[in-house]
Motif scaffolding. Structure first.
Motif, PDB file in Angstrom:
ATOM      1  N   LYS A  65       0.838  -1.209   0.000  1.00  0.00           N
ATOM      2  CA  LYS A  65       0.000   0.000   0.000  1.00  0.00           C
ATOM      3  C   LYS A  65       0.867   1.251   0.000  1.00  0.00           C
ATOM      4  CE  LYS A  65      -4.273  -1.665   2.182  1.00  0.00           C
ATOM      5  NZ  LYS A  65      -5.190  -1.500   3.335  1.00  0.00           N
ATOM      6  N   ALA A  66       1.931   1.239   0.787  1.00  0.00           N
ATOM      7  CA  ALA A  66       2.828   2.395   0.864  1.00  0.00           C
ATOM      8  C   ALA A  66       3.535   2.627  -0.461  1.00  0.00           C
ATOM      9  CB  ALA A  66       3.846   2.188   1.987  1.00  0.00           C
ATOM     10  N   ARG A  67       3.985   1.547  -1.110  1.00  0.00           N
ATOM     11  CA  ARG A  67       4.681   1.674  -2.395  1.00  0.00           C
ATOM     12  C   ARG A  67       3.747   2.179  -3.484  1.00  0.00           C
ATOM     13  NH1 ARG A  67       7.374  -4.156  -2.711  1.00  0.00           N
ATOM     14  NH2 ARG A  67       7.867  -3.529  -4.850  1.00  0.00           N
ATOM     15  N   PHE A  68       2.502   1.705  -3.445  1.00  0.00           N
ATOM     16  CA  PHE A  68       1.532   2.158  -4.447  1.00  0.00           C
ATOM     17  C   PHE A  68       1.222   3.644  -4.246  1.00  0.00           C
ATOM     18  CE2 PHE A  68      -2.876   2.739  -5.966  1.00  0.00           C
ATOM     19  CZ  PHE A  68      -2.695   2.347  -7.284  1.00  0.00           C
ATOM     20  N   LYS A  69       1.012   4.048  -3.020  1.00  0.00           N
ATOM     21  CA  LYS A  69       0.734   5.459  -2.721  1.00  0.00           C
ATOM     22  C   LYS A  69       1.903   6.332  -3.159  1.00  0.00           C
ATOM     23  CE  LYS A  69      -0.644   8.453   1.163  1.00  0.00           C
ATOM     24  NZ  LYS A  69       0.555   9.274   1.387  1.00  0.00           N
ATOM     25  N   GLU A  70       3.111   5.859  -2.927  1.00  0.00           N
ATOM     26  CA  GLU A  70       4.309   6.604  -3.326  1.00  0.00           C
ATOM     27  C   GLU A  70       4.364   6.781  -4.844  1.00  0.00           C
ATOM     28  OE1 GLU A  70       9.183   6.073  -3.061  1.00  0.00           O
ATOM     29  OE2 GLU A  70       7.873   4.904  -1.744  1.00  0.00           O
ATOM     30  N   ALA A  71       3.986   5.740  -5.578  1.00  0.00           N
ATOM     31  CA  ALA A  71       3.980   5.827  -7.039  1.00  0.00           C
ATOM     32  C   ALA A  71       2.946   6.845  -7.529  1.00  0.00           C
ATOM     33  CB  ALA A  71       3.696   4.456  -7.647  1.00  0.00           C
ATOM     34  N   ILE A  72       1.762   6.806  -6.963  1.00  0.00           N
ATOM     35  CA  ILE A  72       0.700   7.729  -7.366  1.00  0.00           C
ATOM     36  C   ILE A  72       1.092   9.160  -7.051  1.00  0.00           C
ATOM     37  CG2 ILE A  72      -1.719   8.392  -6.998  1.00  0.00           C
ATOM     38  CD1 ILE A  72      -1.197   5.711  -8.494  1.00  0.00           C
ATOM     39  N   GLU A  73       1.717   9.366  -5.883  1.00  0.00           N
ATOM     40  CA  GLU A  73       2.083  10.722  -5.472  1.00  0.00           C
ATOM     41  C   GLU A  73       3.248  11.276  -6.275  1.00  0.00           C
ATOM     42  OE1 GLU A  73       0.700  11.041  -0.820  1.00  0.00           O
ATOM     43  OE2 GLU A  73       2.700  10.202  -1.250  1.00  0.00           O
TER      44      GLU A  73
ATOM     45  N   GLY B  21       2.607   1.797 -10.713  1.00  0.00           N
ATOM     46  CA  GLY B  21       1.477   1.220  -9.984  1.00  0.00           C
ATOM     47  C   GLY B  21       1.041  -0.106 -10.571  1.00  0.00           C
ATOM     48  N   LEU B  22       1.019  -0.204 -11.905  1.00  0.00           N
ATOM     49  CA  LEU B  22       0.661  -1.462 -12.570  1.00  0.00           C
ATOM     50  C   LEU B  22       1.695  -2.547 -12.293  1.00  0.00           C
ATOM     51  CD1 LEU B  22      -0.638  -0.167 -16.026  1.00  0.00           C
ATOM     52  CD2 LEU B  22      -1.991  -1.345 -14.270  1.00  0.00           C
ATOM     53  N   ALA B  23       2.958  -2.148 -12.253  1.00  0.00           N
ATOM     54  CA  ALA B  23       4.022  -3.120 -11.942  1.00  0.00           C
ATOM     55  C   ALA B  23       3.840  -3.663 -10.524  1.00  0.00           C
ATOM     56  CB  ALA B  23       5.392  -2.457 -12.099  1.00  0.00           C
ATOM     57  N   ILE B  24       3.469  -2.807  -9.596  1.00  0.00           N
ATOM     58  CA  ILE B  24       3.210  -3.234  -8.214  1.00  0.00           C
ATOM     59  C   ILE B  24       2.030  -4.197  -8.184  1.00  0.00           C
ATOM     60  CG2 ILE B  24       2.430  -2.434  -5.942  1.00  0.00           C
ATOM     61  CD1 ILE B  24       4.031   0.187  -6.545  1.00  0.00           C
ATOM     62  N   LEU B  25       0.997  -3.887  -8.947  1.00  0.00           N
ATOM     63  CA  LEU B  25      -0.178  -4.758  -9.028  1.00  0.00           C
ATOM     64  C   LEU B  25       0.203  -6.164  -9.483  1.00  0.00           C
ATOM     65  CD1 LEU B  25      -3.474  -4.746  -9.131  1.00  0.00           C
ATOM     66  CD2 LEU B  25      -3.094  -4.608 -11.592  1.00  0.00           C
ATOM     67  N   ARG B  26       1.037  -6.240 -10.514  1.00  0.00           N
ATOM     68  CA  ARG B  26       1.439  -7.555 -11.038  1.00  0.00           C
ATOM     69  C   ARG B  26       2.277  -8.328 -10.019  1.00  0.00           C
ATOM     70  NH1 ARG B  26       1.399  -4.509 -16.027  1.00  0.00           N
ATOM     71  NH2 ARG B  26       3.510  -3.739 -15.649  1.00  0.00           N
ATOM     72  N   ARG B  27       3.103  -7.604  -9.255  1.00  0.00           N
ATOM     73  CA  ARG B  27       3.905  -8.282  -8.235  1.00  0.00           C
ATOM     74  C   ARG B  27       3.016  -8.826  -7.117  1.00  0.00           C
ATOM     75  NH1 ARG B  27       7.752  -4.183  -9.565  1.00  0.00           N
ATOM     76  NH2 ARG B  27       7.086  -2.774  -7.894  1.00  0.00           N
TER      77      ARG B  27
END
Length: 464
Positions: A348-356, A364-370
């Motif tokens: 969640k923290a990594r995704f938020k960091e990507a969006i920000e 964000g898509l790469a995080i989703l696939r992981r």
């Protein structure tokens, strides 16, 4: 902390809203003289992702998107087809709403029509004239005097503009090399729609429309104004000049622009006749959401090259995401897996960091696939994380659950095949597998039993 690239300052800035958690977002909408091409739709997807990201981060967003139903191209179309403005624009407005619905674009809170705001446009032009920023030319039209607005050209980076006496621009669109006094109100021409005004019968120029509608619905200073890069000049430059000259206040705090969709090395446009529509994509057998996925894979400030191979790859990628989420549901029903402590929080923290980071959606898509393949997280938690992130992506990932529901007649065939397989009647089992496949479903034999999923035969499952 959210950072966005501001075209006005040419740098990435920390986003600071006017009000703590409430944001005014003005997004340039369609000019409804023809079907929108997918280059236009890329801009609307970018604007939608921006809004979704802001809402994901906890902001309350009020979005206004204009519909331009009076402009040079609309009038040209009406005259050539011998129709009224409404007769021309009605069907294209419907197509626009059909397209954005197909692309999972959240509807704006307000869609003001330019022709419904003529009175307010006349009032704003009158104020500009009273303040000495506008004048009526010999042709009867009213023009904005760019020499009176000392900051003119700041958005596009123009300096030392030489204003030539008697040279004015009456067109709605023109190149920055042609920057001169621009039209606010156009004197009536034969065959054109017109309205009464203090300066005679005529119609508004394109640029005044957005100044009026944005300030009416969002106030004199707006948090964010967006559009495609082709809107920077003259449209957004002129909006700033008009608005700030009237109010004496800063018009927009953050200008954010999406790059072109290109094809064959050139920007996609109707004038170059190198464009495709969403219907072209659907007629090739691809899902509209595949185009959305394709757009998400490139940063909004980067040019994106469209090819049929790329849309095919995006189409397969979306389908595979749905399938993997369906498989996680299947596995989760068969075994209990505990999630390692802090794993969910880390993602969640990594995704938020990507969006920000200026909407780094591709990361964000790469995080989703992981997440989908991370066996340190239970299938249920993986699915929940993906669905939460889809609030930003808008890929309709929960469609996986609809596709996972297998019809009774298919379940019966699959169960019968399992009995035959256990009796080692493999030829008959293969015959049943092929039978199921012909009915639109694939069977994957796993250690948990058969996983059943719709195949890509479009006739066998609802259009998505």
């Amino acid at each position: 902390m959210l950072k966005l690239y501001n075209t006005l300052t040419r740098k990435k800035e920390v986003f600071r809203p006017i009000k703590k958690k409430s944001i005014g977002l003005y997004t340039c909408g369609p000019t409804v003289y023809d079907t929108a091409h997918i280059g236009n739709l890329r801009t609307y997807i970018f604007e939608d992702v921006l809004r979704r990201s802001l809402e994901f981060l906890g902001y309350e967003v009020r979005q206004v998107m204009n519909i331009t139903d009076i402009e040079d191209k609309v009038i040209k179309k009406a005259i050539s087809e011998k129709k009224t403005l409404q007769e021309v624009t009605k069907s294209y407005i419907k197509e626009f709403f059909d397209d954005i619905a197909s692309l999972n674009i959240e509807p704006a809170h307000t869609y003001p029509l330019a022709t419904n705001h003529i009175k307010e446009m006349i009032q704003l032009i009158r104020k500009l004239m009273d303040k000495g920023f506008a004048y009526q030319g010999r042709d009867g039209s009213v023009y904005f005097d760019i020499s009176k607005y000392k900051k003119y050209g700041r958005l596009i980076g123009l300096k030392n503009i030489k204003v030539r006496d008697g040279v004015r621009i009456s067109l709605d669109e023109y190149d920055k090399k042609e920057a001169q006094d621009f039209v606010l109100w156009k004197a009536k021409k034969k065959g054109e729609p017109s309205w009464k005004s203090p300066w005679g019968t005529g119609r508004p120029g394109w640029h005044i429309e957005c100044s009026v509608m944005s300030m009416k619905y969002l106030g004199e200073t707006i948090d964010i104004h967006t559009g495609g890069v082709d809107n920077i000049f003259p449209h957004h430059e002129n909006e700033i000049a008009q608005s700030e000259s009237v109010t004496g206040k800063k018009f927009v705090n953050y200008w954010i622009h999406g790059e072109h969709l290109i094809v064959g090395g050139e920007k996609m446009s109707k004038s170059l006749k190198n464009f495709y529509t969403l219907r072209d994509i659907e007629n090739k057998g691809f899902m509209p959401v595949a185009f959305r996925y394709l757009v998400l894979g490139a940063h909004y400030k980067s040019k994106l090259n469209f090819t049929w191979r790329s849309i095919e790859g995006a189409d397969n990628a979306v389908w595979n995401l749905w399938r993997e989420l369906g498989r996680l549901k299947f596995v989760g029903q068969k075994e209990s897996i505990k999630t390692k402590v802090n794993k969910v929080k880390e993602y969640k923290a990594r995704f938020k960091e990507a969006i920000e980071d200026d909407l780094n959606i591709s990361e964000g898509l790469a995080i989703l696939r992981r997440i989908i393949t991370d066996k340190d997280i239970s299938p249920e938690d993986r699915r929940d994380l993906c669905f939460e992130m889809d609030r930003v992506f808008g890929l309709n990932l929960k469609n996986a659950d609809k596709l996972y529901k297998t019809p009774l007649h298919i379940k019966t065939l699959v169960s019968g095949r399992e009995i035959i397989r256990h009796n080692q009647q493999f030829v008959k089992a293969d015959t049943l597998r092929n039978k199921v496949k012909s009915l639109g479903y694939d069977i994957e034999d796993t250690s948990y039993g058969p996983f059943v999923w719709p195949n890509r035969n479009r006739k066998s499952h609802p259009k998505t």
